[in-house]
Each structure stands twice: as C-alpha cells, then as structure tokens.
Design an enzyme around this catalytic site. Sequence first.
Site, PDB file in Angstrom:
ATOM      1  N   SER A   1      49.514 -42.388  43.741  1.00 12.76           N
ATOM      2  CA  SER A   1      50.185 -43.569  44.321  1.00 12.76           C
ATOM      3  C   SER A   1      51.460 -44.003  43.608  1.00 12.76           C
ATOM      4  O   SER A   1      52.195 -44.832  44.143  1.00 12.76           O
ATOM      5  CB  SER A   1      49.229 -44.756  44.336  1.00 12.76           C
ATOM      6  OG  SER A   1      48.387 -44.650  45.434  1.00 12.76           O
TER       7      SER A   1
ATOM      8  N   LYS B   1      54.603 -43.853  45.528  1.00 13.01           N
ATOM      9  CA  LYS B   1      54.919 -44.850  46.580  1.00 13.01           C
ATOM     10  C   LYS B   1      56.186 -45.650  46.253  1.00 13.01           C
ATOM     11  O   LYS B   1      56.951 -46.005  47.135  1.00 13.01           O
ATOM     12  CB  LYS B   1      53.722 -45.789  46.782  1.00 13.01           C
ATOM     13  CG  LYS B   1      52.532 -45.064  47.416  1.00 13.01           C
ATOM     14  CD  LYS B   1      51.291 -45.922  47.525  1.00 13.01           C
ATOM     15  CE  LYS B   1      50.249 -45.249  48.390  1.00 13.01           C
ATOM     16  NZ  LYS B   1      48.946 -45.068  47.871  1.00 13.01           N
TER      17      LYS B   1
ATOM     18  N   TYR C   1      52.961 -37.497  53.319  1.00 10.08           N
ATOM     19  CA  TYR C   1      52.275 -38.465  52.448  1.00 10.08           C
ATOM     20  C   TYR C   1      51.340 -37.744  51.458  1.00 10.08           C
ATOM     21  O   TYR C   1      51.354 -38.027  50.257  1.00 10.08           O
ATOM     22  CB  TYR C   1      51.502 -39.485  53.300  1.00 10.08           C
ATOM     23  CG  TYR C   1      50.627 -40.391  52.471  1.00 10.08           C
ATOM     24  CD1 TYR C   1      51.176 -41.440  51.743  1.00 10.08           C
ATOM     25  CD2 TYR C   1      49.256 -40.149  52.366  1.00 10.08           C
ATOM     26  CE1 TYR C   1      50.376 -42.248  50.934  1.00 10.08           C
ATOM     27  CE2 TYR C   1      48.455 -40.956  51.560  1.00 10.08           C
ATOM     28  CZ  TYR C   1      49.018 -41.995  50.855  1.00 10.08           C
ATOM     29  OH  TYR C   1      48.234 -42.782  50.053  1.00 10.08           O
TER      30      TYR C   1
ATOM     31  N   TYR D   1      47.528 -52.730  42.678  1.00 11.65           N
ATOM     32  CA  TYR D   1      46.425 -52.952  43.625  1.00 11.65           C
ATOM     33  C   TYR D   1      46.009 -54.424  43.585  1.00 11.65           C
ATOM     34  O   TYR D   1      46.838 -55.301  43.374  1.00 11.65           O
ATOM     35  CB  TYR D   1      45.231 -52.036  43.320  1.00 11.65           C
ATOM     36  CG  TYR D   1      45.581 -50.576  43.195  1.00 11.65           C
ATOM     37  CD1 TYR D   1      46.327 -49.933  44.181  1.00 11.65           C
ATOM     38  CD2 TYR D   1      45.163 -49.831  42.105  1.00 11.65           C
ATOM     39  CE1 TYR D   1      46.630 -48.588  44.085  1.00 11.65           C
ATOM     40  CE2 TYR D   1      45.461 -48.467  41.999  1.00 11.65           C
ATOM     41  CZ  TYR D   1      46.199 -47.862  42.986  1.00 11.65           C
ATOM     42  OH  TYR D   1      46.501 -46.543  42.873  1.00 11.65           O
TER      43      TYR D   1
ATOM     44  N   VAL E   1      45.618 -43.260  41.270  1.00  9.26           N
ATOM     45  CA  VAL E   1      44.237 -42.868  40.952  1.00  9.26           C
ATOM     46  C   VAL E   1      44.154 -41.623  40.053  1.00  9.26           C
ATOM     47  O   VAL E   1      43.072 -41.267  39.618  1.00  9.26           O
ATOM     48  CB  VAL E   1      43.382 -42.659  42.225  1.00  9.26           C
ATOM     49  CG1 VAL E   1      43.180 -43.956  42.972  1.00  9.26           C
ATOM     50  CG2 VAL E   1      43.978 -41.593  43.119  1.00  9.26           C
TER      51      VAL E   1
END
Length: 313
Positions: free
Chosen positions: A71, A74, A196, A248, A266
Amino acid sequence: MTSLPENLLSTLPEFLTELHQRYIDLDEGKVANYIPELAKVDPSLFAICIVTVDGQVYPVGDWEHIFTIQSISKVFMHGLALEDHGREFLLTKVGVEPTGDAFNAIILDEASKRPYNPMVNAGAIATTSLIKGHNPTERLNRMLEMFRRYIGHDIHIDMSVFTSERTTGNRNRAMAYLMLNFGMIDQRVDENLDLYFQQCSLMVNCQDLAVMAATLANHGINPITAETAISPGYIKDMLSVMYTCGMYNFAGEWAYRVGIPAKSGVCGGIIGVVPNQIGIGVFSPLLDFRGNSVRGVKVCEALSDYLQLHLFE
Ligand code: GLN
C-alpha cells in the site's frame, strides 16, 4: 538547503543502532497472510533507514532485503493521477476524508459515491484507473518509470506476489465493480485491477523507501540522483492525504503521537516524510490488527521524539 541540525545528525548512526537493538526482540504481531505469498516472509527481518534532503543515507539492519511495496505505492500513484488530471478533476473521483474503517472496507461515500480517499484500497483502485496510457503496457511502463525516478534505479514486479494478489483479490474486484456501477472508474476493470495488483507487487528495500520519502521531503527531487520525480506543486496534496489517511484506522493517533505524514503497507513497511529535512523508511513484517508494522510504529514514535519531528513541536 536544510536538513537536521548538525548535533542530531552526528549522533544519528548511533541512535539508529540503539533503536534497532531496542526493538529487535519485540515480536508482537503477525505477518500478513491474506495474500498467500506474503505469509512466507521471515518475521524477524528489521530495517530502519533515514535519507536526508542533501543525500546522506543512514541505514541499519536488513536494509538490503527486498519485499513488495504494497500500500505504500498508493501515495505515489496518487501523485501520478494528480499529474495526469489535476486536483479538481481527481476530487470528483476520489475524496480526501479519513474513513476510520479498515483499508479494505467495501464502502463509498453515501452522497457522492466516491471512495473516501486514495490511501484505502477502493480509493487507490480509483486513482490507478485514472493513470493515462493507450494500452496496459503503456500504463504499466508509465508507472514503472515514475517509481524509477523516485527510487533512482529500475524497479521490477514480483510475479509470484502479483499472481497471488490477482488470484485472491476478490474483495478488491468487488470494490472495483461497485465503483464501476457508480461511474467512478471506467469499463477496463480487469486492466485497472491488474495495474493495481502490479503496483502492490513492486520490489523495494528499506533504503528505497527512505529515498522515496526523502524525494517527497525534497520538493520532488530525488536527493541522490537529483532527478525530478513529481511536480512540486502536487506534493502538498499528497502529504495532506498521507497525514490524515496514511496509517489506516490508526491515522488520528499517529498524527497525535508521531505527527508526520506517513504511509504503511501490509508488507510491514512504513514511510515518513519530514519536509525539507528527511525521509524515513522502516521495515518489519510483524503487523498489528490494523495492518501497521508493530516495530515500525514504535521506531517512528521514538524517532519523532528524539529528532523532534512532530509538525506542531
Ligand atoms: N495488495 C494489498 C491489497 O490490495 C495492499 C494492501 C495494503 O498494503 N494495505 O489488499
């Protein structure tokens, strides 16, 4: 050019070694196992790296170990989507509100039908679907080229992780179809999802993370290669969203305790950006229940204290 004060810089190697020692025995948390390939990681790996905006590199531990970026990508895809479409258009497709929910929650904003922000999976699938290019290869190459500028060397995809993500990614697929239904992404659902999954599967080490973060701290210029990775005008958009949504559903407490824009993945990686000063990379695969690296959070708290990094310090 500024960096950290000289007295702190001179003690930094010693402090990082001490910090690494302090947390190496902390073995709380679990490695991510919802993507089968990720479950294979050695849980004892641990690295910290700081890169200053004038290009000094301070690595400790397993900084050469390669893992998938997950992530953390992102942040950078958000930047590329901003460059491709500009801020106003992007805001019609992805919001900038923290969710307070898990990163993979299947939720869209009730009124606008936008995903909440580009740092959760739904929002990242939306920003990824906006990356320009005439065909999948061109879009993939634009993405790889963008990451190359941030990292300073070629970057590759871990095919086992990519395949594992693609075969088990039905939750992400569900989000993509929900967004297609509301006109938030275009018809190329499989192509967008592949891009993605590919971005999540990019291979980096802890030093790469710190260099990427330092590039954001240095107005978009990679402090090692001096190459521009992103137009400086978009960095404040990227950092604002990192600050409010990057960790998060721990983002509020993170802002309170650590007080710098950051993003976790993660894989167990965390990047932190201190504008005009440093980029931080931490890697340790044991995660708490929210998906943040246990040692990573501790290290960043300690660094923030020692180097007085909190924005409101
Ligand atoms: N590839 C992962 C997913 O989409 C990324 C998640 C993460 O790092 N939070 O589920």
